[in-house]
Design a protein around this motif. Sequence first.
Motif, PDB file in Angstrom:
ATOM      1  N   THR A 208      32.075 -23.077 -11.611  1.00 18.53           N
ATOM      2  CA  THR A 208      31.411 -21.353 -11.212  1.00 18.53           C
ATOM      3  C   THR A 208      31.082 -21.310 -11.601  1.00 18.53           C
ATOM      4  O   THR A 208      32.331 -20.511 -12.479  1.00 18.53           O
ATOM      5  CB  THR A 208      32.219 -20.948  -9.397  1.00 18.53           C
TER       6      THR A 208
ATOM      7  N   VAL B  35      27.137 -12.417  -0.112  1.00 12.70           N
ATOM      8  CA  VAL B  35      26.257 -12.822  -1.026  1.00 12.70           C
ATOM      9  C   VAL B  35      24.903 -12.773  -0.655  1.00 12.70           C
ATOM     10  O   VAL B  35      24.093 -13.624  -0.784  1.00 12.70           O
ATOM     11  CB  VAL B  35      27.014 -13.933  -1.950  1.00 12.70           C
TER      12      VAL B  35
ATOM     13  N   HIS C 182      33.620 -23.109  -3.814  1.00 13.51           N
ATOM     14  CA  HIS C 182      32.266 -22.957  -2.376  1.00 13.51           C
ATOM     15  C   HIS C 182      32.751 -24.138  -1.901  1.00 13.51           C
ATOM     16  O   HIS C 182      32.015 -25.381  -2.732  1.00 13.51           O
ATOM     17  CB  HIS C 182      30.975 -22.198  -2.260  1.00 13.51           C
TER      18      HIS C 182
ATOM     19  N   GLY D 200      30.572 -17.270 -11.313  1.00 12.33           N
ATOM     20  CA  GLY D 200      30.453 -16.284  -9.693  1.00 12.33           C
ATOM     21  C   GLY D 200      31.245 -17.049  -8.282  1.00 12.33           C
ATOM     22  O   GLY D 200      30.518 -17.042  -7.524  1.00 12.33           O
TER      23      GLY D 200
ATOM     24  N   HIS E 289      17.394 -16.401  -4.138  1.00 13.89           N
ATOM     25  CA  HIS E 289      17.590 -14.986  -2.197  1.00 13.89           C
ATOM     26  C   HIS E 289      19.349 -14.302  -2.824  1.00 13.89           C
ATOM     27  O   HIS E 289      19.259 -14.181  -1.850  1.00 13.89           O
ATOM     28  CB  HIS E 289      17.755 -15.457  -0.833  1.00 13.89           C
TER      29      HIS E 289
ATOM     30  N   GLY F 198      21.524 -22.293  -2.225  1.00 16.44           N
ATOM     31  CA  GLY F 198      22.226 -22.656  -2.511  1.00 16.44           C
ATOM     32  C   GLY F 198      23.271 -23.908  -2.473  1.00 16.44           C
ATOM     33  O   GLY F 198      23.875 -24.928  -3.928  1.00 16.44           O
TER      34      GLY F 198
ATOM     35  N   ALA G  88      25.016 -20.134  -8.137  1.00 14.92           N
ATOM     36  CA  ALA G  88      24.250 -19.843  -7.132  1.00 14.92           C
ATOM     37  C   ALA G  88      24.148 -18.139  -6.931  1.00 14.92           C
ATOM     38  O   ALA G  88      23.069 -17.032  -7.010  1.00 14.92           O
ATOM     39  CB  ALA G  88      24.695 -20.300  -5.550  1.00 14.92           C
ATOM     40  N   TYR G  89      25.713 -17.689  -7.088  1.00 15.62           N
ATOM     41  CA  TYR G  89      25.353 -15.481  -7.605  1.00 15.62           C
ATOM     42  C   TYR G  89      25.328 -15.246  -8.667  1.00 15.62           C
ATOM     43  O   TYR G  89      24.421 -14.576  -8.237  1.00 15.62           O
ATOM     44  CB  TYR G  89      26.823 -15.494  -6.752  1.00 15.62           C
TER      45      TYR G  89
HETATM   46  C1  PLP Z   1      26.435 -18.626  -1.749  1.00 14.83           C
HETATM   47  C2  PLP Z   1      26.961 -19.716  -2.445  1.00 14.83           C
HETATM   48  C3  PLP Z   1      26.476 -20.337  -2.303  1.00 14.83           C
HETATM   49  C4  PLP Z   1      25.496 -21.207  -0.915  1.00 14.83           C
HETATM   50  O1  PLP Z   1      24.535 -20.898  -0.909  1.00 14.83           O
HETATM   51  P1  PLP Z   1      23.137 -20.864   0.246  1.00 14.83           P
HETATM   52  O2  PLP Z   1      22.409 -19.808  -0.199  1.00 14.83           O
HETATM   53  O3  PLP Z   1      24.249 -19.997   0.700  1.00 14.83           O
HETATM   54  O4  PLP Z   1      22.978 -22.143   0.765  1.00 14.83           O
HETATM   55  C5  PLP Z   1      27.232 -21.969  -3.206  1.00 14.83           C
HETATM   56  N1  PLP Z   1      27.892 -21.497  -3.897  1.00 14.83           N
HETATM   57  C6  PLP Z   1      27.560 -20.804  -4.353  1.00 14.83           C
HETATM   58  C7  PLP Z   1      28.876 -19.833  -5.495  1.00 14.83           C
HETATM   59  C8  PLP Z   1      27.375 -19.023  -3.433  1.00 14.83           C
HETATM   60  O5  PLP Z   1      27.967 -17.875  -3.880  1.00 14.83           O
END
Ligand code: PLP
Length: 507
Positions: A254, A101, A201, A256, A314, A161, A285-286
């Motif tokens: 979560t 991602v 995650h 996504g 990001h 994230g 996060a995503y």
């Molecule tokens: C990318 C992601 C994370 C971790 O985020 P980082 O920015 O890589 O630290 C955590 N949870 C989910 C669902 C993610 O997609």
Amino acid sequence: MDEATKQARLRSAQSAVPMELDAATFRDLGHQLVDQLARFFETIRERPVTPGQEPAYYRRLLGQSGLPANGNDPGRILTHAADLLIENSLFNGHPRFWGYVTSSAGPLGSLADFLASAINQNVGAEALSPMATEIEKQCIRWLAELVGFPDGSGGVLVSGGNMANFAAALAAQRAKATWDLRTLGPGGGPPMRIYASEETHTWIHKAADLFGMGTAAIRWIPCDRDARMDVAALRTRIEKDLDDGDLPFLVSATAGTVSTGAVDPLSDIAGTCREHNLWFHVDGAYGAPAAVVPELKGMMDGLSEADSIALDPHKWLYCPLEAGCVLVRNPAHLPGAFSYRPVYYHFEGEEEDPPTNFYEWGLQNSRGFRALKVWLAIQQVGRSGYEQMIRQDIALAEAMFEEADAHPELEALSHSLSITTLRYVPTDLALEGEERESYLQDLNTALLEKLQAGGRAYLSNAVVNGVFALRACIVNFRTTDADVKALPAILTELGRGLHQTLSPGRA
Ligand SMILES: *Cc1c(COP(=O)(O)O)cnc(C)c1O
């Protein structure tokens, strides 16, 4: 000595300081770099996604010299650095990069980072960064509004994230402990329990481990066929732990998932949390920014009921690395978890308009100005811009699923949000059952390695209902319909070649 001579001497002494750049040199180097980068953005589509070399190749290019004994010409080393990176990087901004991602980043973000580091604010305390702190606060309010989080919520920007989820989990742990956890530690009361689906995650392993609970504190809740948390199983597990005298405190849903973009049943989980007085956290996060798309309202229902949300500018907000954000419904929970006021800081300010000192809001002390690129990105495209780009990514992922589904040699496995999973399946495959699955896993693993090194398009992998899958996550404003349509031919060409060499029974 007259004043003019004194000034001239001072200037020449300063220009002899190894770190200083005079204004004219700074201007020249800056223009040169901007020209190089403009060319890079202009040609990114024609470049391979990655050079796909082994680490030794890059080591050789870099050379093995030791610590530089003396200084170097700044123009020469800066141009060299830009050349090294432009010619030898994997470009997550390439229109055919669909791995992990990791999004394409808007070019304005790189100028924002440039500006932020030139002014170099320490956004740990408002006294040190008066305008930057207010910009970060406004940026956080906008992010909350974007994902439908209520007025009066608060938050802080972090590196990504993982850090956003950590901050939320720490705030939850401290808010829900029935004893003074910050003084006595986790041993001061009954074992605290976290609930999360099997698709969560890996931040959660690190959090449970590092925050003193141990990974055994995580209750892994099973998922349905669509990788969404089974809420009945969640309830049963919470009730069992309560009966055993444990302290359930946090459910992490979560929005996504990292493998397939599944969104947990947020509303039902929110209800369960209310019923048992648990902290309801959403790892978005995503996926959290998808709340900006009106058609997804049903799917995202319940997000606004969270006690905390992690989201990553990001990722789907197209900011350059690093930018994560934790939002909390009741902002007092962040200082409640992180604030200490040492004697050597004097940042209290005036009582009637107290400053926001972000060092009290999270894990960091000195903090960079990562809010600037997020604040500018939001202004550049607005709510409507994000709605358009996120909708487009989802439509492209859906088109990819349909292309695969219609193709005789591809098997479409899943599509949710902007993630599609699929695999290559030769038409002449005579194997069955476990033998077939194991061969397809080997074949697709080899295919993925070839694809990733080849530079024509970039996917990652997932395991979908036990099946090894190729995975595309389209968080990429440069991807077009033509890019998506090009993928099946690339996959089948690689797949056929590998099947020729690997094929069982063709020894
Ligand atoms: C990318 C992601 C994370 C971790 O985020 P980082 O920015 O890589 O630290 C955590 N949870 C989910 C669902 C993610 O997609």
